[in-house]
Scaffold this active site. Structure first.
Site, mmCIF file in Angstrom:
data_model
loop_
_atom_site.group_PDB
_atom_site.id
_atom_site.type_symbol
_atom_site.label_atom_id
_atom_site.label_comp_id
_atom_site.label_asym_id
_atom_site.label_seq_id
_atom_site.Cartn_x
_atom_site.Cartn_y
_atom_site.Cartn_z
ATOM 1 N N GLU A 12 -71.776 -41.403 41.735
ATOM 2 C CA GLU A 12 -70.706 -42.071 42.467
ATOM 3 C C GLU A 12 -71.095 -43.534 42.684
ATOM 4 O O GLU A 12 -72.108 -43.806 43.326
ATOM 5 C CB GLU A 12 -70.493 -41.409 43.825
ATOM 6 N N ASP A 52 -75.209 -38.356 44.079
ATOM 7 C CA ASP A 52 -74.258 -38.537 45.168
ATOM 8 C C ASP A 52 -74.452 -39.927 45.774
ATOM 9 O O ASP A 52 -75.575 -40.385 45.975
ATOM 10 C CB ASP A 52 -74.495 -37.458 46.230
#
Length: 843
Positions: free
Chosen positions: A564, A535
């Protein structure tokens, strides 16, 4: 009697309805800049409620004044001094005001954590002082000081003065009279000094403790931390180079308030405290107690491997007792490269949590071990759904220990969370366990889930959230053991908010980097995890990501790593799309996503699959795996196709179905039918599963999953988030279409080329036209049994005739069917249905 009771009830209700709490808040800023600053206040006791913004409406000789009236009788409220709409916080931590008899008056100083109930002194003070190295201290002051006046500065260690060599401006672009200063010492701070009271004194200023920051990098420890268990003894080790003393408190039960034994830990050097406790401690609970920076703190172990319910206490466990039968022979699917993976994103509760899943252990780890489960109309559900679909890997949203919610409450309608608020990274979340109080149970059940998925050839990718923690201070085991060090802070001592979640982890610090590497290697070795999704990976520094990659691929070169390539809004990116080339770490391809579906921020903007205009070039970039295909328009960030995660939807933002539905509703030129929306759904799946790179499907994308247009369902009930298998029955044709595409990709290596050279050699774009992308995979690409394969995407809203290369072509994918079986054989031209994909081959 009844009359008296009625009158008493009326009086009680009146007291609640007509009572009022008044809070007067005085706020002083040393810089005198009050524009945009306001208060966020929320009731805490006796009842907790949502917060609200309040403006400063007056001023006095102290500063600005706000008079806050709340229409209830309160004894405690929370307060945050913030800039505009959360642009910044004056102090990072949530603070609280105690109220007596419905009234409170408090004074708040800029940058000072304490709330004052009497008017405090506003004379100059040192906001924050931090040791950058063993000879350098930097300090931020409320008021400027002349750096040429060295005689004003003094540094003491437990009262003993250390000579100051020089004082200079910390910012070279600043002037000599500044409030940001660097103090250079004549003598180095020693290792033992870190555990003492180091104080910066400036004449005319309130003194401040010196917080140890980068200086601690010199005390790296590369050994094993946490509770190291054996049947004969347990060794407790914690890294806390700033603590005067550390104790380990042992408890027989997770609910006990008093330890049955307190063990003093011994300082072993390099910041490590150690205690050896003889005997078999399997199942014993523990906490650390430490004194640092003038405070005694009690905390769970940041290296906890097991805990009691709601992470009240860490636990010592014999991990061998948690292994299911046959665990030593458990293996995940072995793939040649990332490109062989087909990733399907799920949440533990989502996939089995609704009543129509037919699963016994709904929303739990064990729910994903149940075989042959059926839903409405006999459709497969849960594990059986994954097996039938044919995906190779499941990406599971966070199932490490997160802070929010009561682990003992299994009502996912009342409480639900995605889990992006980390607390203890090496511990499984207890809410998905049948018995969160038993530290062994949750570990065993995660292993049983992994084993069940592996049995069916499905790998497990774990969603890790390293860039931030749920909280700071008392809400962070990192901050309790070594305050500030594990986080990025600014010169004033404020926690940076690059994540948008209130804090950001300092991955570049050696001991934080070690923690990250230790965590992922532990999950692989102990739980047989097959990959990690990071993340906000853009907030993790490149050196750390490379160390993660090296450590994991040394264990197993097929472990999949991606994340990400961004952080919170406006945050500096340390490992973005431009950094992944050649690293064996992949990034989510947001350009390809937006080309397929349209903007995630504006639901009305159509993507290619809804007839969106001007998307052809970006679709082509995605098709080639985002490599530099031609050195011109068809080039992007990847050196190798393994570095791009191709997706059209994930847990964030609207589901693909909801996004397309909203775009259709916003279309003033056309009335969209359900059949057309289904075509768009299928076309998106076809693009993802026939492009080079790594395909990623949002769970339920294969049956038109909806979340009732909720674009941020992180805490929405299970009725919104759960897999509704009625929709699978309703859209079984869309499911079967995706199932066929997956079979096609798995059986044909032409869609899974392993490097840029192969792609440039075997993939040739064919003439297209407006809203048409066509290409050929030629000459047995990747060793494919089919000599040549033609793929055509039609993003037009009407039928289109397309001229094929010479020869007879066998159609295996059209607008209605997908797979490896021949649907028809065509020659010359083919009529393309609106919003459709076609795959054809010749021997």
């Amino acid at each position: 009697m009844k009359t008296k009771l009625w009158l008493l009830l009326v009086l009680l209700l009146s007291a609640l309805i007509f009572s009022e709490t008044t809070i007067v808040v005085h706020y002083h800023r040393y810089d005198g800049k009050y524009d945009g600053w306001n208060l966020w206040i929320w009731p805490v006791e006796p009842v907790s409620q949502e917060g609200k913004a309040y403006q400063f409406t007056g001023e006095d000789d102290f500063g600005k004044v706000a008079v806050v009236k709340l229409p209830m009788d309160l004894t405690k409220v929370g307060i945050i001094v913030r800039l505009n709409e959360w642009q910044a916080k004056d102090v990072a931590k949530d603070r609280f005001i105690e109220i007596k008899d419905g009234k409170a008056e408090v004074w708040i100083l800029q940058g000072v954590e304490e709330i004052f109930y009497e008017k405090p002194d506003t004379s100059p003070r040192i906001f924050f002082a931090q040791a950058r190295s063993n000879k350098v201290i930097e300090a931020f002051l409320t008021n400027p000081v002349d750096t040429k006046k060295k005689e004003l500065f003094k540094v003491t260690v437990d009262g003993k003065e250390i000579p100051v060599s020089r004082v200079e401006k910390a910012d070279p672009t600043d002037i000599d009279v500044t409030n940001y200063v660097r103090i250079v010492l004549s003598e180095s701070l020693k290792e033992e000094d870190l555990r003492k009271d180091v104080e910066l004194i400036i004449e005319g200023y309130k003194p401040a403790r010196v917080i140890m920051m980068e200086i601690l990098d010199d005390y790296y420890y590369d050994g094993e931390l946490g509770a190291v268990y054996s049947p004969e003894k347990t060794i407790f080790r914690v890294w806390s180079p700033v603590s005067k003393w550390v104790k380990v408190l042992l408890f027989k039960n997770g609910e006990d308030t008093e330890p049955y034994q307190v063990v003093n830990m011994e300082y072993k050097g390099n910041g490590v405290w150690e205690a050896v406790v003889e005997g078999d401690l399997d199942g014993v609970f523990y906490l650390y107690q430490l004194e640092n920076y003038g405070k005694i703190r009690t905390t769970v172990d940041p290296y906890s491997k097991a805990v009691y319910a709601n992470s009240k206490k860490s636990a010592v466990v014999n991990l061998a007792r948690t292994n299911p039968e046959g665990w030593e022979n458990d293996r995940g699917p072995k793939i040649e490269g990332y490109e062989d993976a087909i990733i399907y994103e799920i949440h533990i509760a989502d996939i089995t949590g609704l009543e129509n899943s037919g699963v016994k252990n709904k929303g739990l780890y064990l729910g994903l071990t149940e075989e042959n489960t059926k839903g409405p109309g006999g459709v497969t559900t849960g594990l059986s759904h994954l097996v039938e679909l044919g995906v190779t890997h499941v990406h599971i949203l966070p199932f490490f220990d997160f802070y929010t919610g009561d682990e003992l409450d299994k009502d996912f309608e009342k409480y639900y969370n995605w889990g992006y608020d980390p607390y203890l990274f090496m511990v499984p979340e207890g809410r998905y366990s049948t018995d969160p109080k038993n530290p062994h149970t949750r570990i065993r059940e995660v292993k049983e889930m992994v084993k069940a998925l592996h049995k069916h050839g499905i790998g497990v990718i774990m969603d890790m959230v390293f860039p931030h923690t749920y909280g700071i201070g008392e809400l962070s085991a990192f901050d309790q053991t070594v305050p500030y060090y594990f986080y990025r802070i600014d010169k004033t001592g404020a926690y940076l908010n690059e994540s948008g979640c209130g804090n950001v982890i300092a991955s570049e610090r050696p001991m934080m980097r070690k923690f990250i590497v230790d965590t992922v290697t532990y999950w692989v070795k102990e739980y047989h995890i097959d990959g990690f999704r990071f993340d906000q990976m853009g907030l993790i520094d490149k050196k750390t990501m490379l160390e993660v990659e090296r450590a994991l691929h040394k264990i197993d070169p097929t472990i999949i790593l991606y994340g990400e390539p961004w952080g919170g809004w406006g945050a500096p990116i340390r490992f973005g799309k431009s950094d992944v080339a050649g690293t064996h770490v992949a990034a989510f391809n947001d350009e390809f996503r937006d080309a397929i579906r349209g903007s995630v921020f504006n639901p009305s903007v159509k993507g290619f699959v809804m007839g969106g205009y001007g998307k052809e070039t970006k679709i082509k970039r995605g098709v080639v795996g985002s490599i530099n295909y031609d050195g011109k328009l068809i080039k992007s960030f990847a050196l190798d196709p393994e570095e791009t995660i191709n997706y059209a939807a994930c847990h964030d933002n609207h589901t693909l179905w909801d996004k397309n539905y909203l775009a259709a509703k916003a279309d003033k030129k056309k009335e969209w039918t359900e059949e057309e929306l289904k075509n768009a759904q299928k076309l998106a799946g076809a693009i993802l599963l026939t492009s080079q790179g790594v395909p990623f499907l949002h769970g339920g994308q294969d049956f038109c999953r909806t979340k009732n247009f909720n674009d941020n369902s992180y805490n929405a009930p299970i009725s919104i988030n759960g897999f509704d298998y009625e929709r699978k029955l309703q859209f079984i044709d869309v499911f079967n279409y995706h199932k066929g595409l997956i079979k096609l990709r798995k059986e044909h290596p032409a869609f899974r080329l392993k490097n840029a050279e192969e792609i440039k050699k075997h993939l040739e774009f064919l003439p297209g036209g407006r809203r048409i992308v066509a290409f050929m995979l030629k000459d047995h690409a990747g060793g494919d049994p089919w000599k040549d394969i033609v793929v055509i995407y039609n993003g037009n809203l009407e039928k289109t005739t397309y001229k094929l290369p010479e020869g007879k072509w066998n159609v295996v994918v059209n607008s209605q069917k997908a797979g490896t079986e021949v649907i028809e054989t065509v020659e010359g031209t083919i009529e393309l249905d609106p919003l459709s994909a076609y795959v054809l081959y010749r021997e």
